[in-house]
Write a protein that holds these residues in place. Sequence first.
Motif, PDB file in Angstrom:
ATOM      1  N   ALA A  29       0.817  -1.215   0.000  1.00 21.60           N
ATOM      2  CA  ALA A  29       0.000   0.000   0.000  1.00 21.60           C
ATOM      3  C   ALA A  29       0.852   1.268   0.000  1.00 21.60           C
ATOM      4  O   ALA A  29       0.419   2.315  -0.486  1.00 21.60           O
ATOM      5  CB  ALA A  29      -0.923  -0.003   1.209  1.00 21.60           C
ATOM      6  N   PHE A  30       2.078   1.183   0.526  1.00 17.91           N
ATOM      7  CA  PHE A  30       2.926   2.362   0.654  1.00 17.91           C
ATOM      8  C   PHE A  30       4.104   2.376  -0.315  1.00 17.91           C
ATOM      9  O   PHE A  30       4.854   3.346  -0.355  1.00 17.91           O
ATOM     10  CB  PHE A  30       3.483   2.464   2.076  1.00 17.91           C
ATOM     11  CG  PHE A  30       2.431   2.465   3.136  1.00 17.91           C
ATOM     12  CD1 PHE A  30       1.437   3.417   3.159  1.00 17.91           C
ATOM     13  CD2 PHE A  30       2.440   1.487   4.118  1.00 17.91           C
ATOM     14  CE1 PHE A  30       0.471   3.419   4.132  1.00 17.91           C
ATOM     15  CE2 PHE A  30       1.475   1.485   5.112  1.00 17.91           C
ATOM     16  CZ  PHE A  30       0.483   2.451   5.118  1.00 17.91           C
ATOM     17  N   GLN A  31       4.301   1.299  -1.060  1.00 16.28           N
ATOM     18  CA  GLN A  31       5.507   1.168  -1.888  1.00 16.28           C
ATOM     19  C   GLN A  31       5.672   2.304  -2.887  1.00 16.28           C
ATOM     20  O   GLN A  31       6.762   2.850  -3.017  1.00 16.28           O
ATOM     21  CB  GLN A  31       5.516  -0.165  -2.634  1.00 16.28           C
ATOM     22  CG  GLN A  31       6.027  -1.303  -1.819  1.00 16.28           C
ATOM     23  CD  GLN A  31       6.143  -2.576  -2.639  1.00 16.28           C
ATOM     24  OE1 GLN A  31       5.874  -2.591  -3.824  1.00 16.28           O
ATOM     25  NE2 GLN A  31       6.547  -3.647  -1.978  1.00 16.28           N
ATOM     26  N   LEU A  84       5.171  17.853   1.112  1.00 18.02           N
ATOM     27  CA  LEU A  84       4.302  17.403   0.025  1.00 18.02           C
ATOM     28  C   LEU A  84       3.766  15.995   0.294  1.00 18.02           C
ATOM     29  O   LEU A  84       2.596  15.707   0.025  1.00 18.02           O
ATOM     30  CB  LEU A  84       5.082  17.440  -1.286  1.00 18.02           C
ATOM     31  CG  LEU A  84       4.307  17.317  -2.574  1.00 18.02           C
ATOM     32  CD1 LEU A  84       3.312  18.467  -2.698  1.00 18.02           C
ATOM     33  CD2 LEU A  84       5.258  17.329  -3.747  1.00 18.02           C
ATOM     34  N   ALA A  85       4.613  15.127   0.840  1.00 17.99           N
ATOM     35  CA  ALA A  85       4.169  13.762   1.163  1.00 17.99           C
ATOM     36  C   ALA A  85       3.068  13.797   2.216  1.00 17.99           C
ATOM     37  O   ALA A  85       2.105  13.028   2.137  1.00 17.99           O
ATOM     38  CB  ALA A  85       5.344  12.936   1.657  1.00 17.99           C
ATOM     39  N   ASN A  86       3.187  14.677   3.183  1.00 23.35           N
ATOM     40  CA  ASN A  86       2.162  14.799   4.219  1.00 23.35           C
ATOM     41  C   ASN A  86       0.865  15.348   3.636  1.00 23.35           C
ATOM     42  O   ASN A  86      -0.224  14.921   4.016  1.00 23.35           O
ATOM     43  CB  ASN A  86       2.652  15.686   5.356  1.00 23.35           C
ATOM     44  CG  ASN A  86       1.716  15.657   6.546  1.00 23.35           C
ATOM     45  OD1 ASN A  86       0.940  14.740   6.711  1.00 23.35           O
ATOM     46  ND2 ASN A  86       1.793  16.683   7.367  1.00 23.35           N
ATOM     47  N   TYR A  87       0.968  16.261   2.707  1.00 20.55           N
ATOM     48  CA  TYR A  87      -0.218  16.865   2.110  1.00 20.55           C
ATOM     49  C   TYR A  87      -0.934  15.893   1.163  1.00 20.55           C
ATOM     50  O   TYR A  87      -2.154  15.788   1.184  1.00 20.55           O
ATOM     51  CB  TYR A  87       0.175  18.137   1.352  1.00 20.55           C
ATOM     52  CG  TYR A  87      -0.981  18.811   0.667  1.00 20.55           C
ATOM     53  CD1 TYR A  87      -1.916  19.533   1.397  1.00 20.55           C
ATOM     54  CD2 TYR A  87      -1.138  18.722  -0.705  1.00 20.55           C
ATOM     55  CE1 TYR A  87      -2.986  20.149   0.774  1.00 20.55           C
ATOM     56  CE2 TYR A  87      -2.203  19.337  -1.341  1.00 20.55           C
ATOM     57  CZ  TYR A  87      -3.116  20.045  -0.601  1.00 20.55           C
ATOM     58  OH  TYR A  87      -4.168  20.651  -1.222  1.00 20.55           O
ATOM     59  N   ILE A  88      -0.165  15.181   0.341  1.00 21.88           N
ATOM     60  CA  ILE A  88      -0.758  14.299  -0.668  1.00 21.88           C
ATOM     61  C   ILE A  88      -1.356  13.045  -0.043  1.00 21.88           C
ATOM     62  O   ILE A  88      -2.453  12.631  -0.392  1.00 21.88           O
ATOM     63  CB  ILE A  88       0.291  13.919  -1.732  1.00 21.88           C
ATOM     64  CG1 ILE A  88       0.627  15.142  -2.578  1.00 21.88           C
ATOM     65  CG2 ILE A  88      -0.191  12.792  -2.614  1.00 21.88           C
ATOM     66  CD1 ILE A  88       1.735  14.927  -3.567  1.00 21.88           C
ATOM     67  N   SER A  89      -0.617  12.431   0.858  1.00 22.02           N
ATOM     68  CA  SER A  89      -1.083  11.159   1.415  1.00 22.02           C
ATOM     69  C   SER A  89      -0.769  11.086   2.908  1.00 22.02           C
ATOM     70  O   SER A  89       0.241  10.508   3.309  1.00 22.02           O
ATOM     71  CB  SER A  89      -0.414  10.004   0.666  1.00 22.02           C
ATOM     72  OG  SER A  89      -0.887   8.794   1.148  1.00 22.02           O
ATOM     73  N   PRO A  90      -1.623  11.665   3.740  1.00 22.69           N
ATOM     74  CA  PRO A  90      -1.361  11.643   5.181  1.00 22.69           C
ATOM     75  C   PRO A  90      -1.332  10.234   5.777  1.00 22.69           C
ATOM     76  O   PRO A  90      -0.671  10.004   6.780  1.00 22.69           O
ATOM     77  CB  PRO A  90      -2.495  12.464   5.780  1.00 22.69           C
ATOM     78  CG  PRO A  90      -3.319  12.971   4.677  1.00 22.69           C
ATOM     79  CD  PRO A  90      -2.822  12.405   3.399  1.00 22.69           C
TER      80      PRO A  90
END
Length: 125
Positions: A29-31, A84-90
């Motif tokens: 799911a996170f790859q 950006l990673a936090n905003y796109i996919s928390p």
Amino acid sequence: MKAWTIQLLSIFAVIGAYQLIIISFVPAAFQYQVQIAVGIIGLVFLAASLVMSMGKNVTSEARVQRFMIGTTLQLLIALFTILLANYISPKSFRQVAVHFMIAFGVLLALQAVFLVLQAKGKLKN
């Protein structure tokens, strides 16, 4: 071999090995998000290494200036990528951030070794 070539190959080797680790151990799911983040940091280190390794007969003052430019570039893009990673996919932020920081630390240590070797004159530009 020139210092830039050795550094380039080392960065590719670290990123390639870390991509294999991601494929093997990170949940499916996170790859994708983790692979993108690690790929971005690899490109940032390649760009910064290029800036730091350019030129012939570099004075110590020019070497310090290039180091500051490269390090500033790396840190700003790293912070932006984490944001950006936090905003796109928390939901996947923790996985992305941990792997991003591990890859960042390994590449930073590798880059520090090359900078020290170049400063001592053991690697030529």
